[in-house]
Write a protein that holds these residues in place. Structure first.
Motif, short mmCIF file in Angstrom:
data_model
loop_
_atom_site.label_atom_id
_atom_site.label_comp_id
_atom_site.label_asym_id
_atom_site.label_seq_id
_atom_site.Cartn_x
_atom_site.Cartn_y
_atom_site.Cartn_z
N GLN A 71 0.88 -1.16 0.00
CA GLN A 71 0.00 0.00 0.00
C GLN A 71 0.92 1.21 0.00
O GLN A 71 1.70 1.40 0.94
CB GLN A 71 -0.87 -0.02 1.25
N ARG A 72 0.79 1.99 -1.07
CA ARG A 72 1.73 3.11 -1.24
C ARG A 72 1.75 4.07 -0.06
O ARG A 72 2.80 4.57 0.32
CB ARG A 72 1.38 3.89 -2.52
N ASN A 73 0.57 4.31 0.54
CA ASN A 73 0.52 5.30 1.63
C ASN A 73 1.22 4.81 2.90
O ASN A 73 1.37 5.56 3.85
CB ASN A 73 -0.94 5.70 1.92
N VAL A 75 4.29 3.10 2.74
CA VAL A 75 5.73 2.91 2.47
C VAL A 75 6.57 3.74 3.45
O VAL A 75 7.63 3.31 3.91
CB VAL A 75 6.05 3.27 0.99
N VAL A 88 7.20 -5.10 -5.77
CA VAL A 88 6.94 -3.84 -6.48
C VAL A 88 6.32 -4.16 -7.85
O VAL A 88 6.92 -4.89 -8.64
CB VAL A 88 8.22 -3.02 -6.66
N LYS A 92 4.52 3.78 -10.18
CA LYS A 92 4.04 4.68 -9.13
C LYS A 92 4.60 4.29 -7.77
O LYS A 92 4.96 5.14 -6.96
CB LYS A 92 2.51 4.58 -9.05
N THR A 93 4.62 3.00 -7.51
CA THR A 93 5.15 2.51 -6.23
C THR A 93 6.65 2.77 -6.13
O THR A 93 7.15 3.18 -5.09
CB THR A 93 4.82 1.01 -6.06
N GLU A 96 7.15 6.31 -5.15
CA GLU A 96 6.88 6.55 -3.73
C GLU A 96 8.02 6.02 -2.85
O GLU A 96 8.44 6.68 -1.90
CB GLU A 96 5.53 5.91 -3.34
#
Ligand SMILES: *Cc1c(COP(=O)(O)O)cnc(C)c1O
Length: 220
Positions: A71-73, A75, A88, A92-93, A96
């Motif tokens: 979940q990117r938020n 990281v 991965v 986008k990831t 981040e």
């Protein structure tokens, strides 16, 4: 004592060139300490918050592997300590991870997850997407990440030939990338049920949970 015995038994069966990541998700600190005391240093978790809690409670020479879907938020919570991020599957990831690594002045090692299983539910990139990410100019601009290899999960199948073919496909991609001007070192393939097939097909990093810690009580 069971964890220690399982671990020793396991290590006697695998080649020295293969790194064993002990997958400790859902397991208590005491189990991890038992493995640690038996010399194990690489541990894998699939949820960021759980890994952070364990990182805080355990010796700091443990290498923590994030093996789950990201979940990117979240990281940012692991950027100061994670050793290798296996799952991965988007640019986008990567972006981040790069942003968060930069805040800590670190370079975070990552694996691109390839989709090799036929099952719809498996995450991962198509082979051509992996090649295009690796060759992209945008990637070269991300100075705080390094893609050091590939990861894949085979179908949950008792058909050994099918599983073997899936691993073989990823090994072929790994070799063809290494034959270009890009160097990848790690090929993370194989779990409790299929690590032997994975190693036969060129894996040099296996992620093993239940064969070391026993079966998990709930599905994750
Ligand atoms: C849970 C998990 C493993 C380990 O599974 P076992 O079958 O218990 O060995 C390996 N890789 C990933 C990505 C996992 O989520």
């Amino acid at each position: 004592m069971l964890v220690k015995e399982n671990l020793e038994n396991f290590k006697s069966k695998i080649d020295q060139g293969v790194t064993l990541v002990a997958v400790s998700k859902t397991k208590p600190i005491s189990d991890i300490m038992e493995a640690y005391e038996a010399g194990q240093r690489n541990f894998g978790e699939n949820k960021i918050q759980e890994m952070v809690n364990k990182y805080e409670a355990l010796p700091k020479d443990i290498k923590w592997h994030m093996i789950g879907h990201l979940q990117r938020n979240k990281v940012k919570y692991m950027a100061h300590f994670v050793d290798l991020i296996h799952g991965v599957d988007s640019f986008k990831t990567l972006n981040e991870i790069n942003k968060q690594a930069k805040k800590h002045d670190r370079i975070i090692n990552c694996l691109l997850q390839a989709r090799i299983a036929k099952e719809e539910t498996k995450f991962g990139l198509e082979f051509r997407e992996i090649e295009s990410i690796l060759q992209s100019k945008e990637l070269a601009e991300l100075e705080n990440i390094k893609i050091v290899g590939l990861m894949g999960m085979a179908s949950f199948s008792s058909n050994e030939e099918e599983v073997s073919a899936e691993f073989q496909g990823l090994k072929a991609l790994f070799d063809s990338i290494n034959a270009s001007n890009i160097e990848l070192k790690i090929l993370s393939m194989g779990m409790s049920g299929d690590y032997k097939i994975a190693i036969k097909n060129g894996s040099n990093m296996i992620r093993v949970g239940s064969a070391i810690f026993g079966s998990r009580n709930y599905i994750v």
